[in-house]
Design an enzyme around this catalytic site. Structure first.
Site, PDB file in Angstrom:
ATOM      1  N   HIS A 171      72.245 -27.370  19.858  1.00 41.04           N
ATOM      2  CA  HIS A 171      72.222 -26.758  21.196  1.00 41.04           C
ATOM      3  C   HIS A 171      73.512 -27.075  21.950  1.00 41.04           C
ATOM      4  CE1 HIS A 171      70.304 -25.706  25.157  1.00 41.04           C
ATOM      5  NE2 HIS A 171      71.180 -26.600  25.574  1.00 41.04           N
ATOM      6  N   GLU A 172      73.891 -28.333  21.963  1.00 41.91           N
ATOM      7  CA  GLU A 172      75.077 -28.745  22.713  1.00 41.91           C
ATOM      8  C   GLU A 172      76.349 -28.158  22.103  1.00 41.91           C
ATOM      9  OE1 GLU A 172      74.995 -30.009  25.608  1.00 41.91           O
ATOM     10  OE2 GLU A 172      72.829 -30.281  25.552  1.00 41.91           O
TER      11      GLU A 172
ATOM     12  N   HIS B  96      76.901 -24.607  23.094  1.00 45.97           N
ATOM     13  CA  HIS B  96      77.543 -24.547  24.413  1.00 45.97           C
ATOM     14  C   HIS B  96      79.048 -24.724  24.265  1.00 45.97           C
ATOM     15  CE1 HIS B  96      74.171 -24.314  27.064  1.00 45.97           C
ATOM     16  NE2 HIS B  96      73.693 -25.513  26.828  1.00 45.97           N
TER      17      HIS B  96
ATOM     18  N   HIS C 153      71.869 -20.811  29.951  1.00 46.04           N
ATOM     19  CA  HIS C 153      70.649 -20.852  29.132  1.00 46.04           C
ATOM     20  C   HIS C 153      69.867 -19.562  29.270  1.00 46.04           C
ATOM     21  CE1 HIS C 153      71.408 -25.229  29.866  1.00 46.04           C
ATOM     22  NE2 HIS C 153      71.282 -25.201  28.554  1.00 46.04           N
TER      23      HIS C 153
END
Ligand SMILES: *[C@@H]1O[C@H](CO)[C@@H](O)[C@H](O)[C@H]1NC(C)=O
Ligand SMILES: *[C@@H]1O[C@H](CO)[C@@H](O)[C@H](O)[C@H]1NC(C)=O
Ligand SMILES: *[C@@H]1O[C@H](CO)[C@@H](O)[C@H](O)[C@H]1NC(C)=O
Ligand SMILES: *[C@@H]1O[C@H](CO)[C@@H](O)[C@H](O)[C@H]1NC(C)=O
Length: 712
Positions: free
Chosen positions: A242-243, A246, A321
């Site tokens: 997830h990070e 980003h 998100h």
């Protein structure tokens, strides 16, 4: 309150927007260095611009001199290696998903002139206009989200006189070989970790290439989560993914830099900045409106018309998100609910396609069940509270999380803005964890089974009668109080795509018809078979049949024996007798011995044996064998000899007994229940049986007669 606290523990918010805002994104400078030929004169090899798997080089920035650091001698090593293992796995995974035209030669990162330079030449007439005229003496090198970047990764810098050649202060470093992206990794207890204790990790990108593709970034792990037993390695990998997504471009700060590459990204000269990436709808909600994500969402919701855009979470001026109401379970929603409940969905991959920086491997996408085929109205604030979709719930009852791996409680959170969904309980809600099951020997009236192949089903199955009714109206036939439907854990097994069967403790496998409620032999009430949720992928179907643990399909058979009057058997003799009875039983059943386990004979001459079918044991199900034995023993007792003594089973009956105190149950169980059971069995065409059924044979001596229940 306790529940709320527990719920907090299973989700973790993401801090990306906040952190990305604090980082200034550096782009490569126009050459300031007369010696810097690397970029300007490098001629690419023919074909070298074809996209290749994204090479992310990891650099562990565990620098003991930085301010908020780990202790290299102490616990930090373990956490550091846990973080690095997760990062390595994640970057490998990303290699199979994203490809870029590879960076030619070593990757050299930029220095921020605002850091090393105190003043620049300000007169446009000066040849060295805008070059550094005065150094910042306090300059300590470059950082990326707190991670110290080694000089070796960085371009050099120089001090320029008003006219003429510069004084070289630091030459270019050798750069990073074989890299399209440099990821700095920190493990720390930063102030952000402290402020927001649920944060597992956060990341930001800090350098871009000349086409704005992120080139370097940092991921910071909050150290306390790396020691927490509540996070598995897979959880940390998913949080890392997830990070990293980003830091690779899925970010409110980077959306506006996305590129439009109509001829494919290897013809870079034809790419341009996208004119519009996000917009606000009438309600003020931000939408991502690039073509691939819109198309992907329309496909997901099963609508022909392409959607107007994919809603982003309300997170202030920028949002990084997906809206949780619409894309629950996607890797790019703002809260993390654990790896098993998170998917790298096709809509997120479509966003990377739309960024114009990457070629995306579509087959790496994982199916997102949430909202699949639910239409264009799905997940709106106006529809989620009506009963229009079974993905949402109302009230605060217990049910099943939509993936059916967990029991859930109907609840909301700030991201859901008043819509309610079944969320997993923090503790013990996982049907697939055997350790969540009841302790051995505990009463299990709903017949639950916790097992890796168990799933949550909405059901009100019960094997028990209502005891209050029995005690207050002992003469009446007991009836059942209507039980509410709640989430329970039962075994499932896929039979083909979208089709499966279920098993409740002690029951045979029963086909579950998706969308229908079914009955289970031996239980009152109903079990609802979810549609479109279980056995959706072909891999599920190919899983081998479930092997049961001992508790799973355990039936205890008890046989009362009659022997010569006054005979007392010693322990050794009783052991021998139990073997003899078992052999007779096996012969009678005409099956293999492998069904029977730990036979014994008590001092009062009751024979006990456990029945379950281990893997590899050939023959009918335990249920069928048990039924066959019950019938044949009713018709004809067993007769065995031990030495000269003759033992028989004289008559038998089928009774449900509780685990702890069979004799009490015998007395309490009124005739009506047995009749009820019989009727039920007849109706279902099978014999109901309980976890423990007693085939009790009474001694023939008349003075032993007790007021026990009905014979069958
Ligand atoms: C694309 O993804 C699939 C599934 O993860 C993987 O098997 C395949 O190797 C990937 N292709 C490339 C070129 O990496
Ligand atoms: C790039 O764009 C120009 C002008 O639109 C077009 O003529 C050319 O064919 C494009 N190149 C490729 C390789 O698509
Ligand atoms: C979860 O339950 C187990 C056993 O029931 C208990 O030992 C553990 O402390 C619980 N964890 C939390 C976070 O409540
Ligand atoms: C189970 O639920 C169904 C549907 O709500 C209801 O009709 C039935 O009476 C219930 N059965 C029991 C045993 O509670």
């Amino acid at each position: 309150m306790l529940l709320l606290l527990l719920l907090r523990l299973v989700m973790s918010r993401c801090l990306h927007d906040e952190t990305q805002k604090s980082v200034s994104l550096l782009r490569p400078p126009f050459s300031q260095m007369p010696t810097d030929f690397r970029y300007s004169t490098f001629l690419p090899l023919p074909g070298s611009h074809d996209p290749q798997p994204l090479r992310i080089q990891i650099y562990y920035a565990g620098d003991p001199r930085s301010d908020e650091v780990w202790d290299p001698e102490g616990t930090g090593i373990r956490e550091g290696s846990r973080a690095l293992a997760a990062v390595r796995e994640t970057t490998q995974r990303i290699q199979g998903i994203l490809a870029v035209p590879p960076v030619q030669g070593p990757l050299l990162l930029s220095r921020d002139p605002a850091q090393y330079c105190h003043a620049v030449w300000g007169d446009p007439e000066t040849p060295n206009y805008h070059r550094c005229s005065l150094l910042n003496t306090a300059y300590k090198g470059e950082r990326c989200l707190g991670a110290k970047m080694p000089d070796a990764h960085l371009r050099g810098y120089a001090l320029w006189p008003e006219h003429g050649l510069p004084q070289l202060i630091q030459p270019d470093g050798p750069g990073v070989q074989n890299a399209d992206y440099v990821l700095y990794v920190r493990v720390a207890q930063t102030s952000k970790c402290h402020q927001e204790p649920s944060i597992i990790a956060y990341a930001a990108s800090c350098q871009l290439d000349s086409e704005d593709r992120p080139l370097a970034g940092t991921i910071v792990y909050c150290v306390q989560h790396l020691t927490s037993p509540s996070l598995s390695h897979n959880d940390i990998v998913m949080a890392t993914l997830h990070e990293l997504l980003h830091a690779l471009g899925f970010s409110g700060q980077l959306f506006k830099k996305w590129r439009d590459c109509p001829s494919g990204l290897w013809v870079r000269e034809n790419c341009s900045r996208r004119k519009q990436v996000t917009r606000r709808d009438k309600r003020g909600q931000q939408l991502l409106i690039t073509p691939a994500v819109r198309h992907s969402l329309a496909k997901h919701l099963g609508v022909l018309k392409v959607s107007l855009g994919v809603p982003l979470e309300e997170e202030g001026s920028l949002s990084s998100h997906w809206e949780a109401r619409l894309l629950q379970g996607s890797i790019m929603t703002a809260t993390f609910h654990g790896a098993r409940r998170t998917r790298l969905d096709p809509i997120t991959l479509a966003a990377f396609k739309d960024s114009g920086w990457y070629q995306v491997n579509d087959s790496a996408a994982e199916e997102l069940l949430w909202g699949q085929g639910s239409g264009i109205e799905f997940g709106l604030l106006t529809t989620c509270k009506s009963d229009s979709s079974d993905f949402f719930c109302t009230g605060n009852g217990l049910g099943c999380h939509y993936l059916h791996l967990d029991k859930g409680i109907c609840s909301s959170d700030p991201m859901l803005e008043g819509c309610r969904i079944y969320k997993p309980l923090a503790n013990g809600s996982e049907c697939w964890k055997e350790e969540n099951g009841l302790p051995v020997g505990a009463e299990n009236p709903h017949g639950e089974i916790y097992h890796s192949q168990s799933r949550c089903f909405l059901a009100n199955l019960t094997s028990q009668l209502l005891s209050e009714d029995q005690t207050s109206y002992p003469s009446q036939i007991p009836h059942l109080r209507e039980k509410e439907l709640t989430g329970h854990c039962y075994l499932h097994q896929c039979t083909q795509k979208g089709a499966y069967k279920v098993q409740v403790q002690g029951s045979p496998w029963v086909p579950c018809l998706p969308g229908m409620a079914i009955q289970i032999p031996g239980y009152h009430g109903l079990l609802y078979c979810p549609q479109g949720r279980l056995c959706q992928s072909n891999e599920d179907t190919s899983t081998p049949p479930v092997s049961h643990s001992t508790q799973d399909l355990l039936v205890q058979l008890s046989l009362g024996l009659t022997g010569p009057p006054g005979l007392l058997l010693r322990k050794k003799q009783r052991e021998e007798l139990s073997e003899i009875v078992l052999q007779a039983l096996v012969n009678r059943g005409g099956t293999n011995r492998c069904y029977f386990h730990s036979p014994s004979v008590t001092a009062s001459l009751v024979f006990f044996v456990h029945m379950w079918k281990p893997p590899g044991c050939q023959g009918p199900s335990v249920a069928m064998l048990h039924r066959a034995l019950t019938l044949t023993l009713q018709e004809k007792p067993l007769e065995v000899y031990h030495g000269k003594a003759r033992f028989t089973t004289e008559y038998s009956k089928l009774l449900a007994t509780s685990d702890h105190n069979p004799s009490v149950t015998h007395l309490l169980l009124p005739m009506g229940f047995c009749l009820l059971l019989l009727i039920l069995m007849g109706a279902l065409g099978t014999v109901a049986f309980q976890k423990r059924a007693t085939l009790r044979v009474r001694p023939s001596t008349p003075h032993h007669h007790e007021g026990h229940g009905a014979r069958v």
